[in-house]
Design an enzyme around this catalytic site. Sequence first.
Site, PDB file in Angstrom:
ATOM      1  N   LYS A 138      38.972  50.619  42.512  1.00  0.00           N
ATOM      2  CA  LYS A 138      39.222  49.684  43.174  1.00  0.00           C
ATOM      3  C   LYS A 138      40.485  49.657  43.761  1.00  0.00           C
ATOM      4  O   LYS A 138      41.390  49.908  43.267  1.00  0.00           O
ATOM      5  CB  LYS A 138      39.343  48.531  42.138  1.00  0.00           C
ATOM      6  CG  LYS A 138      39.654  47.093  42.647  1.00  0.00           C
ATOM      7  CD  LYS A 138      38.793  46.646  43.626  1.00  0.00           C
ATOM      8  CE  LYS A 138      39.265  45.262  44.240  1.00  0.00           C
ATOM      9  NZ  LYS A 138      39.685  44.172  43.165  1.00  0.00           N
TER      10      LYS A 138
ATOM     11  N   HIS B 287      43.032  47.222  45.815  1.00  0.00           N
ATOM     12  CA  HIS B 287      43.466  45.783  45.916  1.00  0.00           C
ATOM     13  C   HIS B 287      44.665  45.619  46.656  1.00  0.00           C
ATOM     14  O   HIS B 287      45.861  46.336  46.529  1.00  0.00           O
ATOM     15  CB  HIS B 287      43.679  45.266  44.420  1.00  0.00           C
ATOM     16  CG  HIS B 287      43.681  43.962  44.298  1.00  0.00           C
ATOM     17  ND1 HIS B 287      44.714  43.307  44.827  1.00  0.00           N
ATOM     18  CD2 HIS B 287      42.820  42.863  44.133  1.00  0.00           C
ATOM     19  CE1 HIS B 287      44.531  41.817  44.631  1.00  0.00           C
ATOM     20  NE2 HIS B 287      43.261  41.735  43.911  1.00  0.00           N
TER      21      HIS B 287
ATOM     22  N   HIS C 145      39.539  45.026  48.125  1.00  0.00           N
ATOM     23  CA  HIS C 145      40.058  43.866  48.414  1.00  0.00           C
ATOM     24  C   HIS C 145      41.096  44.123  49.358  1.00  0.00           C
ATOM     25  O   HIS C 145      42.124  44.722  49.207  1.00  0.00           O
ATOM     26  CB  HIS C 145      40.650  43.206  47.143  1.00  0.00           C
ATOM     27  CG  HIS C 145      41.596  41.982  47.289  1.00  0.00           C
ATOM     28  ND1 HIS C 145      41.446  41.107  46.626  1.00  0.00           N
ATOM     29  CD2 HIS C 145      42.481  41.726  48.070  1.00  0.00           C
ATOM     30  CE1 HIS C 145      42.291  39.939  46.917  1.00  0.00           C
ATOM     31  NE2 HIS C 145      43.022  40.429  47.895  1.00  0.00           N
TER      32      HIS C 145
ATOM     33  N   HIS D  36      34.519  39.874  47.541  1.00  0.00           N
ATOM     34  CA  HIS D  36      34.892  38.446  48.509  1.00  0.00           C
ATOM     35  C   HIS D  36      34.945  38.548  49.875  1.00  0.00           C
ATOM     36  O   HIS D  36      35.962  38.236  50.477  1.00  0.00           O
ATOM     37  CB  HIS D  36      35.912  37.651  47.672  1.00  0.00           C
ATOM     38  CG  HIS D  36      36.921  38.276  47.134  1.00  0.00           C
ATOM     39  ND1 HIS D  36      37.767  39.119  48.132  1.00  0.00           N
ATOM     40  CD2 HIS D  36      37.500  38.492  46.244  1.00  0.00           C
ATOM     41  CE1 HIS D  36      38.640  39.728  47.204  1.00  0.00           C
ATOM     42  NE2 HIS D  36      38.509  39.294  46.128  1.00  0.00           N
TER      43      HIS D  36
ATOM     44  N   HIS E  19      47.605  35.311  41.595  1.00  0.00           N
ATOM     45  CA  HIS E  19      48.315  36.374  42.348  1.00  0.00           C
ATOM     46  C   HIS E  19      49.621  36.304  42.335  1.00  0.00           C
ATOM     47  O   HIS E  19      50.426  36.775  42.973  1.00  0.00           O
ATOM     48  CB  HIS E  19      47.921  36.281  43.901  1.00  0.00           C
ATOM     49  CG  HIS E  19      46.524  36.945  43.926  1.00  0.00           C
ATOM     50  ND1 HIS E  19      46.148  37.870  43.985  1.00  0.00           N
ATOM     51  CD2 HIS E  19      45.376  36.035  44.147  1.00  0.00           C
ATOM     52  CE1 HIS E  19      44.683  38.181  44.089  1.00  0.00           C
ATOM     53  NE2 HIS E  19      44.000  36.766  44.260  1.00  0.00           N
TER      54      HIS E  19
ATOM     55  N   ASP F  71      34.437  37.422  39.730  1.00  0.00           N
ATOM     56  CA  ASP F  71      35.628  37.202  39.975  1.00  0.00           C
ATOM     57  C   ASP F  71      36.370  36.506  38.755  1.00  0.00           C
ATOM     58  O   ASP F  71      37.351  35.656  38.544  1.00  0.00           O
ATOM     59  CB  ASP F  71      36.546  36.607  40.988  1.00  0.00           C
ATOM     60  CG  ASP F  71      37.769  36.994  41.578  1.00  0.00           C
ATOM     61  OD1 ASP F  71      38.242  37.820  40.997  1.00  0.00           O
ATOM     62  OD2 ASP F  71      38.148  36.803  42.724  1.00  0.00           O
TER      63      ASP F  71
END
Length: 569
Positions: free
Chosen positions: A219, A221, A248, A274, A322, A362
């Site tokens: 992943k 990010h 992401h 997303h 975040h 998510d």
Amino acid sequence: MSYKINRKTYAQTYGPTKGDRVRLADTELIIEVEKDFTTYGDEVKFGGGKVIRDGMGQSQVTREDGAVDTVITNALIVDWWGIVKADVGLKDGKIYEIGKAGNPDIQDNINIIIGSSTEVIAGEGHILTAGSIDTHIHFICPQQIETALASGVTTMLGGGTGPATGTNATTCTPGAFHISRMIQSAEAFPVNLGFFGKGNSSNETNLFEQVNAGACGLKLHEDWGTTPSTINSCLNVADTLDVQVCIHTDTLNEAGFVEDTIAAIAGRTIHTFHTEGAGGGHAPDIIKICGENNVLPSSTNPTRPYTKNTLEEHLDMLMVCHHLDSKIPEDIAFAESRIRRETIAAEDILHDIGAFSIIASDSQAMGRVGEVITRTFQTAHKMKVQRGPLPEDSDRNDNYRVKRYISKVTINPAIAHGINRFVGSIEKGKIADLVLWKPSFFGVKPELVVKGGSIVWSQMGDANASIPTPGPVHGRPMFANYGQSLLKSSFTFLSKNAIELDIPNKLSLQKNCLAVENTRSINKLDLKLNNKLPNITVDPQTYEVFADGVLLSCEPLEEVPMAQKYFLL
């Protein structure tokens, strides 16, 4: 002697047959049975005075000679490949056959043999779907897993190490130590699990280490730095080891714009999370990436569907997830840049035309882990109400639309992550991860969940009652949740390399481990019923979204189905 029965009585007895229509929950979605694999007058049904008795619908055939372990009778299957009425036979934890069950000694065209070793699950009047697959899990707390299972999710892929600050924001399990511990923790849970390593490293050695340790994907990010360099190195490793990369992208456009990310990806297969952008990604135009054939685009459920509350709830969620500070203007600006009514509205339509292919949660990082299926079909309902029937449908039914949307939470995430050989649809030979629904509760509360051929979750009444039905009735864990049954009914997905390196034995795992495969040679055209490739443009001033020159816009929904009337407590 023949006997004629009217359609209403037949449906009440054996479930709907070809030509009958069924409403899904309290939505405006109507499905129609396309085919009935059972035989009129030769249906099998269990109960006092019914068919499945020795010498009648139950044969003398032993399990060794072909009798199945379980038969689900007269179920209405809803899957990407069709909406059909059939019996479903299960054996050795897998789907053995779909078709007509019974006793071949006295009945014709039997491909599912019922014997004295066969258990029966009554599917009459119920909808049967494949267990759903959620590919955007933040493994923040283990309680998510029961919540997801209770909603009909049987496979969860993602990353994390618990409620660490990094996990709260990113779906990454960083490094061999954490990957090992999370894989070991999977032994306790009655669902299929797989873990993504942290893909943000321009040093490929770090990435090889994680995949070899058992990560089933990587992943990227933005909170760890999704730069062109890390994108390239991550995809290089994925191409070498055959695992999927999820991304992401860079909301602030610090390391480049969406065009730079597309250039760094360089035509290689990637799963974009997303993809609309409210969950993160190049502002304001990450959404255009869904027109690339190598991109497998997904949504997360906080923006599904677009309602009057969607925008208002997002700011606070973003600040928490975040690790942003409301006292810092730049942090607020960062959060606000991701929340755009125009792109969220367009996302609804892009799902409806099949340009967005997957929906995930998510979980606890803006999304709700127990609402993936619910939000998916709320979106389908909204589009039916606002846009009318799809061109492939008619005023009579919404079959194509329903098949398109069920694909987003079953077969397409399975294909994207290289596990469709095992799960993702109701097809012969796949693991028997199945969900049985009352039509009035479809997509909201399963009646029963089968995991690896055994019942793992069910609506159940008071355990001290004289029968199973007295209240309080609610979803409860069943026997496949416990002991060795749990270990034999669910699986852990690892990289092929990890299995070849004997990681299951090195970690003393008891669950069976399965290798992901064929993640690098696929593209969007391989996804079922959701493979449109529109040319997407975004106006940088107004944020309006256009697909092939047509403005994509819709109003927020004031009231959604599948909501408060189902959750009174």
